[in-house]
Scaffold this active site. Structure first.
Site, PDB file in Angstrom:
ATOM      1  N   LYS A  14       0.795  -1.159  -0.014  1.00 37.24           N
ATOM      2  CA  LYS A  14      -0.031  -0.121  -0.047  1.00 37.24           C
ATOM      3  C   LYS A  14       0.803   1.300  -0.033  1.00 37.24           C
ATOM      4  CE  LYS A  14      -4.228  -2.400   1.528  1.00 37.24           C
ATOM      5  NZ  LYS A  14      -3.877  -3.725   1.849  1.00 37.24           N
TER       6      LYS A  14
HETATM    7  C1  LIG Z   1      -4.528  -4.693   1.400  1.00 40.93           C
HETATM    8  C2  LIG Z   1      -3.619  -5.911   1.090  1.00 40.93           C
HETATM    9  C3  LIG Z   1      -4.213  -7.063   0.363  1.00 40.93           C
HETATM   10  C4  LIG Z   1      -5.515  -6.945  -0.573  1.00 40.93           C
HETATM   11  O1  LIG Z   1      -5.313  -5.868  -1.592  1.00 40.93           O
HETATM   12  P1  LIG Z   1      -6.497  -5.492  -2.450  1.00 40.93           P
HETATM   13  O2  LIG Z   1      -6.123  -4.574  -3.163  1.00 40.93           O
HETATM   14  O3  LIG Z   1      -7.590  -5.161  -1.149  1.00 40.93           O
HETATM   15  O4  LIG Z   1      -7.215  -6.619  -2.969  1.00 40.93           O
HETATM   16  C5  LIG Z   1      -3.419  -8.133   0.102  1.00 40.93           C
HETATM   17  N1  LIG Z   1      -2.222  -8.126   0.835  1.00 40.93           N
HETATM   18  C6  LIG Z   1      -1.797  -7.373   1.749  1.00 40.93           C
HETATM   19  C7  LIG Z   1      -0.526  -7.625   2.500  1.00 40.93           C
HETATM   20  C8  LIG Z   1      -2.562  -6.249   2.057  1.00 40.93           C
HETATM   21  O5  LIG Z   1      -2.155  -5.288   2.913  1.00 40.93           O
END
Ligand SMILES: *Cc1c(COP(=O)(O)O)cnc(C)c1O
Length: 471
Positions: free
Chosen positions: A112
């Site tokens: 993220k």
């Molecule tokens: C947010 C997240 C996901 C999922 O991603 P999306 O965009 O919500 O599908 C998977 N793995 C980790 C470690 C995350 O932080």
């Protein structure tokens, strides 16, 4: 570039407008009016570019009219300069077919950061021109909260209120949020689940006594700018593995359908992606939707991969809109039906459209543990639980023959294993060490308030601290 709502009613906005707004006023999500497309020659010419230059090439069509290429370059340099690896999102090879795309070299150890570091700079750039103070409100199961707080801490004209479920995020995740003591950061631990926190946030955005008083914004993946920034690493990985002359598959651990939707957009832009594997844990609404047309929400089961413990995947609406021939009225009717009945059946036309690129797989805890141990035994790689679900799905589909072994398959490594070290230790006996860049996380002072899981209490707490809108 002009952006339209998936529900067809909200006014079109430019990139600056959609970045600050997050959600469209008709309840829909913003998407570009059309997908920009690169020719194979243009893609071939991107091979070997440094990450920041590649990011500018990919994102320039989306920000046109709001940022010049030079400005975009400056923002990308500031955002990606904070990553601990010069390649920003490096690839690691696991075997002849499988690769890991390491998306965890940012400040808070999950993918993220790739989007939110950039979004933090974009907020600042756009607010510079305006007499506006932004109030960001979000709910997090851990990773979005830490990445968003790091991205906006200390910035002028922005306050962030982040709700997390008390006791249900990992100690690393909590400390990455609560040890940020900048005065514009407000952490709230809610007595309840992530879904309870999320429901409160949604309600605040629609509460006339509250929403009208502040300039609210969202940092979850309904914000288009986040998805846009994630398109870049699909290009980066595929180019290293021979694109556009050779197709590449991706396996994506999925929760809110944001990350894998960015892969879909990369393919719409001309990147030859052979397959996108949507990997879910036992919270498998997306697997049921893509394999059987059944998009119906169950109740959430807590797992070792909490960022995928989701039963309603917000960004799926963006795909439905495309599969529906970009008909906003039809999408709105479909989503309203889903909101009242918590169930939706995909039409055969939509399923055929999705089958063209997506394959799904549900990975249970046992298969996740096997994938973790195999990566360690075969390649000396320690995986976090989310990444292991992606790799477990890829392995199974390769064994079944659904995924062609002659096509390189890139699993998105969405978090550093140390962020979920208890779960990794339970599955493998290995306890991953925190990287040096998180420093003295466990010595720092924490600051957060605990609130009851009650809507009015939380709303009034925020209203008493947020900066009102002008006029
Ligand atoms: C947010 C997240 C996901 C999922 O991603 P999306 O965009 O919500 O599908 C998977 N793995 C980790 C470690 C995350 O932080």
């Amino acid at each position: 570039m002009d952006y339209i709502s998936t529900r067809g009613k909200a006014a079109a906005l430019d990139f600056e407008g959609v970045t600050l707004a997050g959600l469209a006023s008709d309840g829909g999500l913003y998407v570009p009016r059309s997908w920009p497309k690169f020719t194979q020659a243009e893609i071939a010419a991107m091979a070997g570019l440094p990450y920041v230059d590649l990011a500018v090439r990919i994102m320039a069509p989306y920000v046109a009219g709001s940022l010049t290429e030079e400005e975009l370059h400056g923002l990308c340099q500031a955002a990606y300069g904070r990553f601990s690896h010069k390649a920003v999102t490096p690839l690691a090879q696991l075997d002849e077919t499988n690769w890991l795309l390491e998306l965890f070299h940012g400040p808070t150890l999950a993918f993220k950061d790739v989007a939110l570091q950039l979004l933090g700079h974009m907020f600042e750039r756009f607010l510079n021109n305006r007499d506006t103070h932004l109030t960001i409100i979000g709910a997090t199961s851990g990773d979005t909260g830490s990445a968003a707080i790091d991205a906006v801490a200390g910035r002028e004209k922005v306050d962030i209120f982040m709700l997390h479920p008390d006791g249900r995020v990992s100690d690393v995740q909590r400390r990455q949020m609560t040890t940020v003591l900048a005065p514009n950061v407000h952490n709230i631990a809610i007595d309840g689940s992530f879904d309870d926190a999320q429901a409160m946030v949604k309600r605040m955005f629609g509460d006339p006594d509250f929403a009208g008083k502040f300039t609210l914004s969202a940092v979850n993946s309904i914000n288009w700018a986040r998805l846009m920034a994630q398109i870049v690493y699909y290009f980066a990985a595929a180019l290293q593995l021979g694109a556009p002359h050779r197709p590449v598959a991706f396996s994506v651990p999925t929760g809110n359908f944001g990350d894998v939707f960015a892969g879909y957009v990369a393919s719409r832009m001309g990147l030859p992606i052979a397959r996108l594997v949507v990997a879910t844990n036992v919270n498998d609404i997306l697997h049921r939707a893509l394999s059987a047309g059944d998009y119906s929400a169950g109740s959430v089961t807590a797992t070792a991969a909490p960022s995928m413990d989701i039963q309603v995947s917000s960004n799926f609406e963006r795909l439905l809109f495309d599969l529906e021939g970009r008909d906003g009225a039809l999408t709105a009717a479909r989503m309203q039906g889903f909101e009242s009945s918590k169930a939706m059946q995909l039409t055969s036309q939509m399923r055929t459209g999705a089958d063209g690129i997506f394959t799904s797989a549900r990975v249970d805890p046992e298969e996740m543990g096997i994938a973790m141990r195999k990566a360690w035994d075969d390649a000396g790689q320690v995986l976090d639980p989310h990444t292991a679900i992606g790799l477990g799905a890829a392995h199974r589909l390769q064994e079944e023959g659904t995924l062609d072994r002659s096509i390189p398959c890139v699993t998105l490594a969405t978090a550093h294993p140390s962020k979920f070290r208890d779960a990794v230790e339970r599955a493998t006996g290995l306890r991953p060490r925190l990287p040096a860049r998180v420093g003295d996380l466990f010595e720092r002072e924490e600051r957060f308030d605990k609130l009851a899981g009650d809507y009015t209490t939380v709303r009034d707490y925020i209203a008493a601290r947020a900066v009102p809108a002008k006029g």
